[in-house]
Design a protein around this motif. Structure first.
Motif, PDB file in Angstrom:
ATOM      1  N   PHE A   8       0.805  -1.260   0.166  1.00  0.00           N
ATOM      2  CA  PHE A   8       0.188  -0.086  -0.096  1.00  0.00           C
ATOM      3  C   PHE A   8       0.911   1.191  -0.080  1.00  0.00           C
ATOM      4  CE2 PHE A   8      -3.176   2.990   1.636  1.00  0.00           C
ATOM      5  CZ  PHE A   8      -4.437   2.621   0.902  1.00  0.00           C
ATOM      6  N   PRO A   9       0.631   2.202  -0.880  1.00  0.00           N
ATOM      7  CA  PRO A   9       1.666   3.284  -0.964  1.00  0.00           C
ATOM      8  C   PRO A   9       1.946   4.065   0.274  1.00  0.00           C
ATOM      9  CG  PRO A   9       0.185   3.199  -2.935  1.00  0.00           C
ATOM     10  CD  PRO A   9      -0.332   2.336  -1.911  1.00  0.00           C
ATOM     11  N   ASN A  10       3.273   4.112   0.451  1.00  0.00           N
ATOM     12  CA  ASN A  10       3.497   4.806   1.883  1.00  0.00           C
ATOM     13  C   ASN A  10       2.973   6.504   1.652  1.00  0.00           C
ATOM     14  OD1 ASN A  10       4.680   2.892   3.105  1.00  0.00           O
ATOM     15  ND2 ASN A  10       6.779   3.300   2.212  1.00  0.00           N
ATOM     16  N   GLU A  11       2.666   6.952   0.381  1.00  0.00           N
ATOM     17  CA  GLU A  11       2.615   8.438   0.369  1.00  0.00           C
ATOM     18  C   GLU A  11       1.065   8.382   0.602  1.00  0.00           C
ATOM     19  OE1 GLU A  11       1.254   8.779  -4.270  1.00  0.00           O
ATOM     20  OE2 GLU A  11       3.149   9.388  -3.760  1.00  0.00           O
ATOM     21  N   ILE A  12       0.233   7.746   0.718  1.00  0.00           N
ATOM     22  CA  ILE A  12      -1.060   7.764   1.040  1.00  0.00           C
ATOM     23  C   ILE A  12      -1.335   7.928   2.673  1.00  0.00           C
ATOM     24  CG2 ILE A  12      -3.482   6.766   1.151  1.00  0.00           C
ATOM     25  CD1 ILE A  12      -2.710   5.251  -1.486  1.00  0.00           C
ATOM     26  N   PRO A  13      -2.055   8.965   2.844  1.00  0.00           N
ATOM     27  CA  PRO A  13      -1.946   9.347   4.636  1.00  0.00           C
ATOM     28  C   PRO A  13      -2.565   8.017   5.458  1.00  0.00           C
ATOM     29  CG  PRO A  13      -2.793  11.127   3.484  1.00  0.00           C
ATOM     30  CD  PRO A  13      -2.700   9.856   2.091  1.00  0.00           C
ATOM     31  N   LYS A  14      -1.707   7.759   6.425  1.00  0.00           N
ATOM     32  CA  LYS A  14      -2.049   6.819   7.373  1.00  0.00           C
ATOM     33  C   LYS A  14      -2.026   7.532   8.791  1.00  0.00           C
ATOM     34  CE  LYS A  14       0.097   3.442   4.496  1.00  0.00           C
ATOM     35  NZ  LYS A  14       1.488   3.557   3.879  1.00  0.00           N
ATOM     36  N   PRO A  15      -3.075   8.242   8.986  1.00  0.00           N
ATOM     37  CA  PRO A  15      -2.967   9.117  10.234  1.00  0.00           C
ATOM     38  C   PRO A  15      -2.930   8.297  11.467  1.00  0.00           C
ATOM     39  CG  PRO A  15      -5.104   9.633   9.265  1.00  0.00           C
ATOM     40  CD  PRO A  15      -4.237   8.622   8.285  1.00  0.00           C
ATOM     41  N   GLU A  16      -2.276   8.669  12.622  1.00  0.00           N
ATOM     42  CA  GLU A  16      -2.526   8.159  13.974  1.00  0.00           C
ATOM     43  C   GLU A  16      -3.995   8.223  14.417  1.00  0.00           C
ATOM     44  OE1 GLU A  16       0.004   9.325  17.256  1.00  0.00           O
ATOM     45  OE2 GLU A  16       1.634   9.881  16.046  1.00  0.00           O
ATOM     46  N   GLY A  17      -4.106   7.301  14.967  1.00  0.00           N
ATOM     47  CA  GLY A  17      -5.591   7.186  15.683  1.00  0.00           C
ATOM     48  C   GLY A  17      -6.492   6.619  14.662  1.00  0.00           C
ATOM     49  N   VAL A  18      -6.400   6.335  13.639  1.00  0.00           N
ATOM     50  CA  VAL A  18      -7.165   5.842  12.492  1.00  0.00           C
ATOM     51  C   VAL A  18      -6.892   4.171  12.568  1.00  0.00           C
ATOM     52  CG1 VAL A  18      -7.343   5.059  10.192  1.00  0.00           C
ATOM     53  CG2 VAL A  18      -7.067   7.606  11.042  1.00  0.00           C
ATOM     54  N   LYS A  19      -7.923   3.454  12.699  1.00  0.00           N
ATOM     55  CA  LYS A  19      -7.850   1.991  13.132  1.00  0.00           C
ATOM     56  C   LYS A  19      -8.240   1.272  11.743  1.00  0.00           C
ATOM     57  CE  LYS A  19     -10.421  -1.666  15.638  1.00  0.00           C
ATOM     58  NZ  LYS A  19     -11.535  -1.884  16.475  1.00  0.00           N
ATOM     59  N   VAL A  20      -7.256   0.182  11.567  1.00  0.00           N
ATOM     60  CA  VAL A  20      -7.787  -0.589  10.216  1.00  0.00           C
ATOM     61  C   VAL A  20      -8.619  -1.706  10.641  1.00  0.00           C
ATOM     62  CG1 VAL A  20      -6.892  -2.173   8.397  1.00  0.00           C
ATOM     63  CG2 VAL A  20      -5.584  -0.157   9.217  1.00  0.00           C
ATOM     64  N   THR A  21      -9.736  -1.533  10.238  1.00  0.00           N
ATOM     65  CA  THR A  21     -10.980  -2.690  10.587  1.00  0.00           C
ATOM     66  C   THR A  21     -10.831  -4.006   9.877  1.00  0.00           C
ATOM     67  OG1 THR A  21     -12.645  -1.659   9.372  1.00  0.00           O
ATOM     68  CG2 THR A  21     -12.509  -1.184  11.701  1.00  0.00           C
ATOM     69  N   ALA A  22     -10.292  -3.666   8.415  1.00  0.00           N
ATOM     70  CA  ALA A  22     -10.150  -4.841   7.514  1.00  0.00           C
ATOM     71  C   ALA A  22      -9.413  -4.508   6.280  1.00  0.00           C
ATOM     72  CB  ALA A  22     -11.729  -5.486   7.014  1.00  0.00           C
ATOM     73  N   SER A  23      -8.744  -5.308   5.657  1.00  0.00           N
ATOM     74  CA  SER A  23      -8.110  -4.900   4.384  1.00  0.00           C
ATOM     75  C   SER A  23      -8.237  -6.239   3.429  1.00  0.00           C
ATOM     76  CB  SER A  23      -6.654  -4.386   4.469  1.00  0.00           C
ATOM     77  OG  SER A  23      -5.933  -5.475   4.933  1.00  0.00           O
ATOM     78  N   ALA A  24      -7.844  -5.750   2.301  1.00  0.00           N
ATOM     79  CA  ALA A  24      -7.994  -6.934   1.222  1.00  0.00           C
ATOM     80  C   ALA A  24      -7.123  -6.535   0.157  1.00  0.00           C
ATOM     81  CB  ALA A  24      -9.333  -7.238   0.723  1.00  0.00           C
ATOM     82  N   HIS A  25      -6.444  -7.444  -0.472  1.00  0.00           N
ATOM     83  CA  HIS A  25      -5.477  -7.392  -1.784  1.00  0.00           C
ATOM     84  C   HIS A  25      -5.469  -8.187  -2.477  1.00  0.00           C
ATOM     85  CE1 HIS A  25      -2.572  -9.055   0.928  1.00  0.00           C
ATOM     86  NE2 HIS A  25      -1.884  -9.524  -0.064  1.00  0.00           N
ATOM     87  N   ASN A  26      -5.151  -8.041  -3.754  1.00  0.00           N
ATOM     88  CA  ASN A  26      -4.959  -9.281  -4.882  1.00  0.00           C
ATOM     89  C   ASN A  26      -3.740  -8.918  -5.713  1.00  0.00           C
ATOM     90  OD1 ASN A  26      -5.963  -7.432  -6.984  1.00  0.00           O
ATOM     91  ND2 ASN A  26      -8.097  -8.064  -6.407  1.00  0.00           N
ATOM     92  N   ASP A  27      -3.169 -10.124  -6.510  1.00  0.00           N
ATOM     93  CA  ASP A  27      -2.237  -9.847  -7.209  1.00  0.00           C
ATOM     94  C   ASP A  27      -2.435  -8.892  -8.468  1.00  0.00           C
ATOM     95  OD1 ASP A  27      -0.879 -11.633  -5.469  1.00  0.00           O
ATOM     96  OD2 ASP A  27      -0.979 -13.288  -6.832  1.00  0.00           O
ATOM     97  N   SER A  28      -3.489  -8.573  -8.744  1.00  0.00           N
ATOM     98  CA  SER A  28      -3.835  -7.612  -9.812  1.00  0.00           C
ATOM     99  C   SER A  28      -3.500  -6.328  -9.360  1.00  0.00           C
ATOM    100  CB  SER A  28      -5.177  -7.758 -10.310  1.00  0.00           C
ATOM    101  OG  SER A  28      -6.200  -7.398  -9.433  1.00  0.00           O
ATOM    102  N   GLY A  29      -3.237  -5.872  -8.224  1.00  0.00           N
ATOM    103  CA  GLY A  29      -2.771  -4.512  -7.796  1.00  0.00           C
ATOM    104  C   GLY A  29      -4.214  -3.761  -7.315  1.00  0.00           C
ATOM    105  N   ASN A  30      -4.992  -4.281  -6.704  1.00  0.00           N
ATOM    106  CA  ASN A  30      -6.104  -3.720  -6.186  1.00  0.00           C
ATOM    107  C   ASN A  30      -5.862  -4.009  -4.748  1.00  0.00           C
ATOM    108  OD1 ASN A  30      -8.824  -3.586  -4.856  1.00  0.00           O
ATOM    109  ND2 ASN A  30      -9.423  -2.718  -6.818  1.00  0.00           N
TER     110      ASN A  30
END
Length: 128
Positions: A32-54
């Motif tokens: 996941f690109p480091n340049e996309i903001p990942k601010p403190e206090g934001v909780k990741v509740t789920a994530s998904a990725h696939n080999d096609s780049g999504n």
């Protein structure tokens, strides 16, 4: 197709040839690109990725709705995404933009019960 899961609450689906078609975790996906903001206090509740780049990340925050939306609006403007879609309603915001062979979409909604929790999704796609 084979599905694997563990006690951590994640699942991985692979083809018989070993290609990952879907993987989910409750953390920022690898790549996941480091340049996309990942601010403190934001909780990741789920994530998904696939080999096609999504890559999709579901997040929650107690930060004010307008502050969260502005953070990502400022980001896409600063790095040159061209807006393809924007939807605004009271307590809801969706944006989708492109930059070269990348697409970035973010959607946020304000919890109507507590009027404090912001839930949303960040979707990044890089096509080769």
């Amino acid at each position: 197709m084979k599905t694997e899961g563990g006690e951590t609450g994640s699942a991985t689906m692979t083809t018989d040839a070993g290609k990952t078609v879907l993987s989910s975790e409750s953390e920022w996906p690898k790549g996941f690109p480091n340049e996309i903001p990942k601010p403190e206090g934001v909780k990741v509740t789920a994530s998904a990725h696939n080999d096609s780049g999504n890559m999709t990340v579901s997040i929650e925050s107690k930060k004010p709705f307008d502050e969260v939306v502005k953070l990502y609006q400022d980001y896409v403007k600063s790095v040159g995404y061209a807006q393809a879609l924007e939807l605004k309603e009271d307590g809801y915001y969706m944006y989708s933009g492109t930059r070269g062979n990348e697409t970035f979409t973010f959607t946020f909604s304000l919890d109507q019960e507590d009027n404090k929790t912001v839930a949303g999704a960040l979707v990044y796609e890089h096509k080769e």
